[in-house]
Design a protein around this motif. Structure first.
Motif, PDB file in Angstrom:
ATOM      1  N   PRO A 185       0.791  -1.130   0.015  1.00 35.21           N
ATOM      2  CA  PRO A 185       0.066   0.107  -0.089  1.00 35.21           C
ATOM      3  C   PRO A 185       1.075   1.273  -0.027  1.00 35.21           C
ATOM      4  CG  PRO A 185      -0.251  -1.210   1.910  1.00 35.21           C
ATOM      5  CD  PRO A 185       0.646  -1.965   1.223  1.00 35.21           C
ATOM      6  N   CYS A 186       2.178   1.183   0.457  1.00 36.26           N
ATOM      7  CA  CYS A 186       2.830   2.340   0.392  1.00 36.26           C
ATOM      8  C   CYS A 186       3.442   2.739  -0.995  1.00 36.26           C
ATOM      9  CB  CYS A 186       4.062   2.107   1.446  1.00 36.26           C
ATOM     10  SG  CYS A 186       3.492   1.763   3.134  1.00 36.26           S
ATOM     11  N   THR A 187       3.587   1.736  -1.763  1.00 37.65           N
ATOM     12  CA  THR A 187       4.001   1.855  -3.087  1.00 37.65           C
ATOM     13  C   THR A 187       3.328   3.112  -3.805  1.00 37.65           C
ATOM     14  OG1 THR A 187       4.638  -0.269  -3.220  1.00 37.65           O
ATOM     15  CG2 THR A 187       4.266   0.795  -5.451  1.00 37.65           C
ATOM     16  N   THR A 188       1.811   2.964  -3.955  1.00 39.69           N
ATOM     17  CA  THR A 188       1.464   4.214  -4.589  1.00 39.69           C
ATOM     18  C   THR A 188       1.658   5.528  -3.956  1.00 39.69           C
ATOM     19  OG1 THR A 188      -0.540   2.657  -5.049  1.00 39.69           O
ATOM     20  CG2 THR A 188      -1.061   4.899  -5.164  1.00 39.69           C
ATOM     21  N   VAL A 189       1.712   5.622  -2.847  1.00 39.92           N
ATOM     22  CA  VAL A 189       2.159   6.714  -2.306  1.00 39.92           C
ATOM     23  C   VAL A 189       3.583   7.255  -2.593  1.00 39.92           C
ATOM     24  CG1 VAL A 189       2.684   8.195   0.093  1.00 39.92           C
ATOM     25  CG2 VAL A 189       0.779   6.428   0.015  1.00 39.92           C
ATOM     26  N   ALA A 190       4.462   6.278  -2.517  1.00 45.83           N
ATOM     27  CA  ALA A 190       5.616   6.592  -3.223  1.00 45.83           C
ATOM     28  C   ALA A 190       5.774   7.127  -4.588  1.00 45.83           C
ATOM     29  CB  ALA A 190       6.555   5.299  -3.103  1.00 45.83           C
ATOM     30  N   LEU A 191       4.819   6.257  -5.423  1.00 49.09           N
ATOM     31  CA  LEU A 191       4.657   6.757  -6.733  1.00 49.09           C
ATOM     32  C   LEU A 191       3.997   8.154  -6.969  1.00 49.09           C
ATOM     33  CD1 LEU A 191       3.275   3.725  -8.432  1.00 49.09           C
ATOM     34  CD2 LEU A 191       5.676   4.594  -8.766  1.00 49.09           C
ATOM     35  N   VAL A 192       3.260   8.384  -6.262  1.00 41.80           N
ATOM     36  CA  VAL A 192       2.820   9.949  -6.093  1.00 41.80           C
ATOM     37  C   VAL A 192       3.936  10.903  -5.780  1.00 41.80           C
ATOM     38  CG1 VAL A 192       1.168  11.663  -4.903  1.00 41.80           C
ATOM     39  CG2 VAL A 192       0.355   9.252  -5.409  1.00 41.80           C
ATOM     40  N   ARG A 226      -7.925  -1.759   2.722  1.00 40.67           N
ATOM     41  CA  ARG A 226      -8.696  -1.589   3.773  1.00 40.67           C
ATOM     42  C   ARG A 226      -9.820  -2.709   3.401  1.00 40.67           C
ATOM     43  NH1 ARG A 226      -9.246   0.195   8.823  1.00 40.67           N
ATOM     44  NH2 ARG A 226     -11.316  -0.669   9.614  1.00 40.67           N
ATOM     45  N   MET A 227     -10.317  -2.845   2.590  1.00 44.21           N
ATOM     46  CA  MET A 227     -11.221  -3.876   2.108  1.00 44.21           C
ATOM     47  C   MET A 227     -10.877  -5.383   2.551  1.00 44.21           C
ATOM     48  SD  MET A 227     -14.044  -4.044  -1.117  1.00 44.21           S
ATOM     49  CE  MET A 227     -12.666  -4.217  -2.157  1.00 44.21           C
ATOM     50  N   LYS A 228      -9.504  -5.673   1.834  1.00 46.15           N
ATOM     51  CA  LYS A 228      -8.655  -6.910   2.026  1.00 46.15           C
ATOM     52  C   LYS A 228      -8.747  -7.192   3.618  1.00 46.15           C
ATOM     53  CE  LYS A 228      -6.288  -6.933  -2.307  1.00 46.15           C
ATOM     54  NZ  LYS A 228      -4.887  -6.888  -2.756  1.00 46.15           N
ATOM     55  N   TYR A 229      -8.270  -5.955   4.264  1.00 46.11           N
ATOM     56  CA  TYR A 229      -8.170  -6.064   5.768  1.00 46.11           C
ATOM     57  C   TYR A 229      -9.346  -6.478   6.544  1.00 46.11           C
ATOM     58  CZ  TYR A 229      -7.536  -4.824  10.630  1.00 46.11           C
ATOM     59  OH  TYR A 229      -7.493  -4.650  11.969  1.00 46.11           O
ATOM     60  N   ASP A 230     -10.377  -5.786   6.142  1.00 48.75           N
ATOM     61  CA  ASP A 230     -11.880  -5.956   6.811  1.00 48.75           C
ATOM     62  C   ASP A 230     -12.383  -7.315   6.590  1.00 48.75           C
ATOM     63  OD1 ASP A 230     -12.098  -3.482   7.709  1.00 48.75           O
ATOM     64  OD2 ASP A 230     -13.121  -2.721   6.036  1.00 48.75           O
ATOM     65  N   GLU A 231     -12.244  -7.819   5.264  1.00 45.05           N
ATOM     66  CA  GLU A 231     -12.440  -9.212   4.862  1.00 45.05           C
ATOM     67  C   GLU A 231     -11.704 -10.208   5.592  1.00 45.05           C
ATOM     68  OE1 GLU A 231     -11.838  -9.386   0.723  1.00 45.05           O
ATOM     69  OE2 GLU A 231     -13.575  -8.526   0.156  1.00 45.05           O
ATOM     70  N   GLU A 232     -10.537 -10.082   5.848  1.00 50.52           N
ATOM     71  CA  GLU A 232      -9.542 -10.973   6.583  1.00 50.52           C
ATOM     72  C   GLU A 232      -9.873 -10.931   8.067  1.00 50.52           C
ATOM     73  OE1 GLU A 232      -7.042 -13.732   7.585  1.00 50.52           O
ATOM     74  OE2 GLU A 232      -7.322 -12.759   5.487  1.00 50.52           O
ATOM     75  N   VAL A 233     -10.321  -9.626   8.590  1.00 49.35           N
ATOM     76  CA  VAL A 233     -10.916  -9.669  10.000  1.00 49.35           C
ATOM     77  C   VAL A 233     -12.054 -10.454  10.081  1.00 49.35           C
ATOM     78  CG1 VAL A 233     -11.657  -8.089  11.760  1.00 49.35           C
ATOM     79  CG2 VAL A 233      -9.692  -7.491  10.599  1.00 49.35           C
ATOM     80  N   GLN A 234     -13.157 -10.309   9.474  1.00 41.77           N
ATOM     81  CA  GLN A 234     -14.291 -11.209   9.262  1.00 41.77           C
ATOM     82  C   GLN A 234     -13.953 -12.915   9.170  1.00 41.77           C
ATOM     83  OE1 GLN A 234     -16.797 -10.444   6.013  1.00 41.77           O
ATOM     84  NE2 GLN A 234     -18.712 -10.368   7.337  1.00 41.77           N
ATOM     85  N   ARG A 235     -13.045 -13.009   8.134  1.00 36.94           N
ATOM     86  CA  ARG A 235     -12.978 -14.377   8.194  1.00 36.94           C
ATOM     87  C   ARG A 235     -12.154 -14.982   9.397  1.00 36.94           C
ATOM     88  NH1 ARG A 235     -11.299 -14.225   3.080  1.00 36.94           N
ATOM     89  NH2 ARG A 235      -9.374 -13.295   3.526  1.00 36.94           N
ATOM     90  N   SER A 236     -11.273 -14.070  10.293  1.00 32.51           N
ATOM     91  CA  SER A 236     -10.441 -14.497  11.288  1.00 32.51           C
ATOM     92  C   SER A 236     -11.662 -14.759  12.427  1.00 32.51           C
ATOM     93  CB  SER A 236      -9.622 -13.766  11.750  1.00 32.51           C
ATOM     94  OG  SER A 236      -8.386 -13.508  10.620  1.00 32.51           O
ATOM     95  N   GLY A 237     -12.519 -13.829  12.421  1.00 31.48           N
ATOM     96  CA  GLY A 237     -13.641 -13.825  13.512  1.00 31.48           C
ATOM     97  C   GLY A 237     -14.448 -14.956  13.362  1.00 31.48           C
ATOM     98  N   LYS A 238     -14.833 -15.522  11.841  1.00 34.41           N
ATOM     99  CA  LYS A 238     -15.434 -16.895  11.818  1.00 34.41           C
ATOM    100  C   LYS A 238     -14.533 -17.972  12.151  1.00 34.41           C
ATOM    101  CE  LYS A 238     -18.350 -15.153   7.931  1.00 34.41           C
ATOM    102  NZ  LYS A 238     -18.550 -15.472   6.735  1.00 34.41           N
ATOM    103  N   TYR A 239     -13.586 -17.994  12.117  1.00 33.84           N
ATOM    104  CA  TYR A 239     -12.524 -19.031  12.375  1.00 33.84           C
ATOM    105  C   TYR A 239     -12.397 -19.266  13.812  1.00 33.84           C
ATOM    106  CZ  TYR A 239     -10.887 -19.629   7.545  1.00 33.84           C
ATOM    107  OH  TYR A 239     -10.964 -19.778   6.261  1.00 33.84           O
ATOM    108  N   LEU A 240     -12.232 -17.939  14.285  1.00 36.30           N
ATOM    109  CA  LEU A 240     -12.202 -18.013  16.109  1.00 36.30           C
ATOM    110  C   LEU A 240     -13.506 -18.396  16.473  1.00 36.30           C
ATOM    111  CD1 LEU A 240     -10.634 -17.308  18.586  1.00 36.30           C
ATOM    112  CD2 LEU A 240     -11.708 -15.028  18.339  1.00 36.30           C
ATOM    113  N   GLN A 241     -14.725 -17.928  16.013  1.00 37.12           N
ATOM    114  CA  GLN A 241     -15.924 -18.647  16.457  1.00 37.12           C
ATOM    115  C   GLN A 241     -16.097 -20.077  16.386  1.00 37.12           C
ATOM    116  OE1 GLN A 241     -19.026 -16.341  14.248  1.00 37.12           O
ATOM    117  NE2 GLN A 241     -19.012 -14.751  15.831  1.00 37.12           N
ATOM    118  N   GLU A 242     -15.473 -20.610  15.362  1.00 38.11           N
ATOM    119  CA  GLU A 242     -15.533 -22.123  14.939  1.00 38.11           C
ATOM    120  C   GLU A 242     -14.447 -22.859  16.164  1.00 38.11           C
ATOM    121  OE1 GLU A 242     -16.490 -25.860  13.029  1.00 38.11           O
ATOM    122  OE2 GLU A 242     -17.378 -23.873  13.092  1.00 38.11           O
TER     123      GLU A 242
END
Length: 129
Positions: A17-24, A61-77
């Motif tokens: 994610p820092c690459t785009t900032v560096a490119l800018v 951010r969307m990837k992070y949110d999806e990973e948090v959701q997936r991790s939450g499901k795994y934790l519940q299981e």
């Protein structure tokens, strides 16, 4: 005249994610060094680069949110499976203790049966005499 820097970007470095900032930042510094580029062109290039950076940030951010959701499901299981396992362990321990009691009772009944058989044999012997 300052020395010109060359920036080598590998395909793996473009995935952060820092690459785009560096490119800018790189785009802005390269635009500043070009005296013939109109300020409106520089501004639109900067805005385009900034929008790309924001889009990439949103994707991360969307990837992070999806990973948090997936991790939450795994934790519940995991919690559910752990509770089931603990329940099965308790049931197994109770079954083991019940089995031990039944084995003792079986031994006692076996001894009692042997005793009664011997007693019956002796009564039969007395009857035949």
């Amino acid at each position: 005249m300052p020395p010109t820097r060359t920036h080598a970007l590998s395909p793996s470095s473009l995935s952060s994610p820092c690459t785009t900032v560096a490119l800018v930042t790189l785009a802005m510094t390269s635009m500043k060094s070009k005296p013939g580029v109109p300020s409106q062109t520089r501004r639109s290039q900067f805005e385009r680069a900034q929008n790309e950076a924001l889009d990439e940030s949103a994707e991360w951010r969307m990837k992070y949110d999806e990973e948090v959701q997936r991790s939450g499901k795994y934790l519940q299981e995991l919690v559910r499976v752990r509770e089931e396992l603990e329940k099965k362990i308790e049931e197994t321990e109770k079954s083991k203790s019940d089995l031990a009691v039944l084995q003792k009772e079986k031994q006692s009944l076996h001894k009692r049966t042997e005793s009664l058989l011997h007693e019956l044999q002796s009564v039969k012997m007395k009857c035949h005499i």
